[in-house]
Motif scaffolding. Sequence first.
Motif, PDB file in Angstrom:
ATOM      1  N   ALA A  44       0.886  -1.450  -0.179  1.00 53.97           N
ATOM      2  CA  ALA A  44      -0.012   0.011   0.408  1.00 53.97           C
ATOM      3  C   ALA A  44       0.982   1.284  -0.303  1.00 53.97           C
ATOM      4  CB  ALA A  44      -0.970   0.214   0.829  1.00 53.97           C
ATOM      5  N   TYR A  45       2.254   1.785   0.770  1.00 53.17           N
ATOM      6  CA  TYR A  45       2.426   2.236   1.460  1.00 53.17           C
ATOM      7  C   TYR A  45       3.387   2.374  -0.317  1.00 53.17           C
ATOM      8  CZ  TYR A  45       1.687   3.164   5.956  1.00 53.17           C
ATOM      9  OH  TYR A  45       1.249   3.723   6.878  1.00 53.17           O
ATOM     10  N   ARG A  46       3.988   1.488  -0.916  1.00 49.32           N
ATOM     11  CA  ARG A  46       4.754   1.896  -2.534  1.00 49.32           C
ATOM     12  C   ARG A  46       3.929   1.991  -3.682  1.00 49.32           C
ATOM     13  NH1 ARG A  46       4.169  -1.878  -6.629  1.00 49.32           N
ATOM     14  NH2 ARG A  46       3.630  -3.146  -4.520  1.00 49.32           N
ATOM     15  N   LYS A  47       2.585   1.786  -2.926  1.00 45.40           N
ATOM     16  CA  LYS A  47       1.502   2.336  -4.115  1.00 45.40           C
ATOM     17  C   LYS A  47       1.380   3.827  -4.191  1.00 45.40           C
ATOM     18  CE  LYS A  47      -1.100  -1.996  -5.848  1.00 45.40           C
ATOM     19  NZ  LYS A  47      -2.329  -1.934  -6.598  1.00 45.40           N
ATOM     20  N   GLN A  48       1.533   4.456  -3.112  1.00 45.01           N
ATOM     21  CA  GLN A  48       1.611   6.063  -2.387  1.00 45.01           C
ATOM     22  C   GLN A  48       2.511   6.452  -2.768  1.00 45.01           C
ATOM     23  OE1 GLN A  48       0.635   6.067   1.760  1.00 45.01           O
ATOM     24  NE2 GLN A  48      -1.667   6.761   0.906  1.00 45.01           N
ATOM     25  N   GLY A  49       3.692   6.205  -3.323  1.00 42.23           N
ATOM     26  CA  GLY A  49       4.667   6.665  -3.592  1.00 42.23           C
ATOM     27  C   GLY A  49       5.753   6.852  -2.474  1.00 42.23           C
ATOM     28  N   ASN A  50       5.352   6.074  -0.792  1.00 46.92           N
ATOM     29  CA  ASN A  50       5.885   6.364   0.169  1.00 46.92           C
ATOM     30  C   ASN A  50       6.741   5.071   0.139  1.00 46.92           C
ATOM     31  OD1 ASN A  50       6.896   6.811   2.605  1.00 46.92           O
ATOM     32  ND2 ASN A  50       5.641   7.432   3.578  1.00 46.92           N
ATOM     33  N   TRP A  51       7.959   5.199  -0.206  1.00 50.58           N
ATOM     34  CA  TRP A  51       9.115   3.600  -0.411  1.00 50.58           C
ATOM     35  C   TRP A  51       9.575   3.537   0.640  1.00 50.58           C
ATOM     36  CZ3 TRP A  51      11.078   2.536  -5.386  1.00 50.58           C
ATOM     37  CH2 TRP A  51      10.755   2.311  -6.946  1.00 50.58           C
ATOM     38  N   GLN A  52       9.775   4.998   1.678  1.00 52.38           N
ATOM     39  CA  GLN A  52      10.972   4.641   2.983  1.00 52.38           C
ATOM     40  C   GLN A  52       9.380   3.022   3.528  1.00 52.38           C
ATOM     41  OE1 GLN A  52      13.782   5.143   4.298  1.00 52.38           O
ATOM     42  NE2 GLN A  52      13.273   3.862   5.561  1.00 52.38           N
ATOM     43  N   LEU A  53       8.147   4.057   3.927  1.00 51.17           N
ATOM     44  CA  LEU A  53       7.504   3.200   5.212  1.00 51.17           C
ATOM     45  C   LEU A  53       7.244   2.056   3.922  1.00 51.17           C
ATOM     46  CD1 LEU A  53       5.070   5.926   5.616  1.00 51.17           C
ATOM     47  CD2 LEU A  53       6.647   4.730   7.114  1.00 51.17           C
ATOM     48  N   ALA A  54       7.324   1.647   3.053  1.00 49.50           N
ATOM     49  CA  ALA A  54       7.247   0.156   2.203  1.00 49.50           C
ATOM     50  C   ALA A  54       8.198  -0.413   2.512  1.00 49.50           C
ATOM     51  CB  ALA A  54       7.264   0.636   1.099  1.00 49.50           C
ATOM     52  N   LEU A  55       9.705   0.094   2.130  1.00 51.11           N
ATOM     53  CA  LEU A  55      10.708  -0.953   2.524  1.00 51.11           C
ATOM     54  C   LEU A  55      10.649  -1.247   3.472  1.00 51.11           C
ATOM     55  CD1 LEU A  55      13.212   0.889   0.849  1.00 51.11           C
ATOM     56  CD2 LEU A  55      13.100  -1.389   0.579  1.00 51.11           C
ATOM     57  N   ASN A  56      10.627  -0.298   4.876  1.00 52.71           N
ATOM     58  CA  ASN A  56      10.303  -0.375   6.686  1.00 52.71           C
ATOM     59  C   ASN A  56       9.412  -2.102   6.955  1.00 52.71           C
ATOM     60  OD1 ASN A  56      12.722   1.442   7.233  1.00 52.71           O
ATOM     61  ND2 ASN A  56      10.715   2.949   7.969  1.00 52.71           N
ATOM     62  N   ASN A  57       8.043  -1.575   6.392  1.00 51.79           N
ATOM     63  CA  ASN A  57       7.553  -2.856   6.425  1.00 51.79           C
ATOM     64  C   ASN A  57       7.631  -4.129   5.654  1.00 51.79           C
ATOM     65  OD1 ASN A  57       4.751  -2.088   7.684  1.00 51.79           O
ATOM     66  ND2 ASN A  57       4.950  -0.441   6.928  1.00 51.79           N
ATOM     67  N   TYR A  58       8.794  -4.178   4.801  1.00 53.95           N
ATOM     68  CA  TYR A  58       9.072  -5.484   4.051  1.00 53.95           C
ATOM     69  C   TYR A  58      10.267  -5.534   4.775  1.00 53.95           C
ATOM     70  CZ  TYR A  58       6.498  -4.294  -0.765  1.00 53.95           C
ATOM     71  OH  TYR A  58       6.057  -3.897  -1.742  1.00 53.95           O
ATOM     72  N   LEU A  59      11.005  -5.343   5.491  1.00 54.38           N
ATOM     73  CA  LEU A  59      11.778  -5.641   6.283  1.00 54.38           C
ATOM     74  C   LEU A  59      11.446  -6.311   7.475  1.00 54.38           C
ATOM     75  CD1 LEU A  59      14.791  -2.740   6.089  1.00 54.38           C
ATOM     76  CD2 LEU A  59      14.945  -5.273   4.887  1.00 54.38           C
ATOM     77  N   GLU A  60       9.997  -5.105   8.338  1.00 54.15           N
ATOM     78  CA  GLU A  60       9.183  -6.184   9.377  1.00 54.15           C
ATOM     79  C   GLU A  60       8.639  -8.057   8.887  1.00 54.15           C
ATOM     80  OE1 GLU A  60       7.936  -6.899  12.887  1.00 54.15           O
ATOM     81  OE2 GLU A  60       9.668  -5.213  12.475  1.00 54.15           O
TER      82      GLU A  60
END
Length: 91
Positions: A44-60
């Motif tokens: 969801a964050y990746r689709k919003q363009g918020n790559w940092q939060l996307a990466l953080n959630n993928y790492l979690e």
Amino acid sequence: MKGKLIIIKELIREGQLETAIKQLSQYIQADSTDDEPYYLLGNAYRKQGNWQLALNNYLEAIERNPESPAVQAHQMMMDILNFYNKDMYNQ
């Protein structure tokens, strides 16, 4: 609770990202042991363009399950970020 994730996946697919993020946050508060909600939150964050939060959630998600589909999503984002070179625009 897994049925709720199916609904959230559909929200992400339809582009209702704010609603999906809100529901995923609530889902995680109720049951934070599973990796899938973090993977979906990353999507969801990746689709919003918020790559940092996307990466953080993928790492979690990866931390919770090393075989999560978040592994490929994280690698894809890192490949894109490593390819992107801001210095090329300054020439």
